[in-house]
Design an enzyme around this catalytic site. Structure first.
Site, PDB file in Angstrom:
ATOM      1  CB  ALA A  36       4.704  -7.925 -34.239  1.00 49.44           C
ATOM      2  CG  LEU A  37       7.448 -10.958 -29.483  1.00 51.88           C
ATOM      3  CD1 LEU A  37       8.030 -12.112 -28.671  1.00 51.88           C
ATOM      4  CD2 LEU A  37       6.455 -10.167 -28.634  1.00 51.88           C
ATOM      5  CG  HIS A  41       7.270  -7.034 -27.224  1.00 53.21           C
ATOM      6  ND1 HIS A  41       7.330  -6.669 -28.545  1.00 53.21           N
ATOM      7  CD2 HIS A  41       6.026  -6.706 -26.799  1.00 53.21           C
ATOM      8  CE1 HIS A  41       6.168  -6.148 -28.911  1.00 53.21           C
ATOM      9  NE2 HIS A  41       5.366  -6.149 -27.876  1.00 53.21           N
ATOM     10  N   GLY A 151       4.284  -2.534 -20.974  1.00 55.14           N
ATOM     11  CA  GLY A 151       5.192  -1.453 -21.327  1.00 55.14           C
ATOM     12  C   GLY A 151       4.613  -0.082 -20.995  1.00 55.14           C
ATOM     13  CE  LYS A 153       4.772   1.625 -28.128  1.00 58.15           C
ATOM     14  NZ  LYS A 153       3.464   2.056 -28.655  1.00 58.15           N
ATOM     15  CB  SER A 189       5.815   0.947 -31.701  1.00 53.51           C
ATOM     16  OG  SER A 189       4.561   0.562 -32.224  1.00 53.51           O
TER      17      SER A 189
END
Ligand code: PAF
Length: 283
Positions: A36-37, A41, A151, A153, A189
């Site tokens: 689910a890039l 990413h 990441g 995040k 995200s």
């Protein structure tokens, strides 16, 4: 249209590719993902390309890091679109194993990390970090990259990975990739696709409110008071609930009562079922 990157699905094929690259004297980079890039990413591939000759992207939706009632079965699986996005980057190979390849029948080993997993995401999602640490250990040992990137995040995840890589003496340089944000500041995200238009608007407030908190703390507001105030502001802005807002020491994730450098603000707020993570340095 650029050519899609080659895909392998077994450890044997992955190792054969890497062995050829090593024979050419090429260094290897690994970008572990669950697919689910999005542009966050793709930026990790760009960053790792500055460190290694051969960036490999893994795509594996790891069942062991999802808890009961979490979105494992609904988690977006978009391999064709992911490959098309990766075709615009330097990706040399995509490794997309099946669940059976990663967790063969009879597999009984789990990697668990203490202390640093005992707060925040570790409390909200019991078992999550054991799932992450186990699958990342497997990916690192299957690939043996020179560099692996994750990441920022998921800041606690990055800290956990750095910690077990150090403790287990896994010979890889783990680096963090900066958070990529949408125009209103929302951290990119894969789960943002779950937000409807109204929720998406509210979501953008998370970053704005956290930035204000950093300013208050830097101006001397006591940390506890700033955390409580920020939680209330998030609820007033339309978030359904706030899992945590905390100022922490970046390596151990220990919450701070008095500001000391280096420090990081970590937070998670929910809109309906969607958990939005964010974090930023307090400089
Ligand atoms: O951050 C993620 O996408 C996952 O937790 C990771 C690191 C790929 C492990 O499954």
């Amino acid at each position: 249209m650029s050519t899609l990157p080659a895909v392998v699905r077994t450890v044997t094929e992955l190792r054969a590719f890497i062995s050829d690259q090593r024979n050419l004297g090429h260094s290897i980079g690994l970008v572990p993902t669950m697919g689910a890039l999005h542009h966050g990413h793709l930026s990790l591939v760009d960053v790792i390309s500055q460190h290694v000759d051969t960036p490999i992207v893994s795509i594996f939706v790891n069942p062991t890091q999802f808890g009961e009632g979490e979105d494992f079965s609904e988690y977006p699986r978009t391999e064709q679109a992911d490959l098309e996005k990766l075709a615009t980057t330097n990706t040399a190979l995509v490794y997309a194993p099946s669940v059976e390849e990663m967790y063969p029948n009879g597999d009984v080993t789990t990697v668990t990390v203490d202390q640093i997993t005992e707060m925040f995401e570790g409390t909200e999602r019991p078992g999550h970090f054991a799932g992450v640490a186990t699958v990342v250990s497997k990916l690192l040992l299957q690939c043996m990259p020179n560099v692996a990137i994750f990441g920022e995040k998921d800041f606690q995840q990055l800290a956990v990975i750095k910690r077990f890589v150090k403790d287990l003496h896994i010979p890889v340089n783990v680096i963090g990739g900066p958070i990529i944000r949408e125009a209103d500041g929302l951290a990119a995200s894969s789960r943002n696709v779950y937000l409807n238009a109204t929720e998406r608007k509210t979501a953008g407030q998370l970053n704005v409110i956290l930035k204000n908190m950093i300013k208050s703390v830097r101006d001397g507001e006591p940390i506890k008071q700033a955390e409580n105030k920020t939680t209330q502001q998030l609820l007033d802005a339309g978030f359904s609930s706030v899992d945590y807002v905390s100022v922490v020491e970046p390596e151990t994730l220990k919450p701070m009562e008095e500001l000391a450098m280096p420090a990081r603000l970590v937070a998670v707020a929910r809109i309906g079922k969607v958990r939005l993570l964010d974090n930023m340095p307090i400089e």
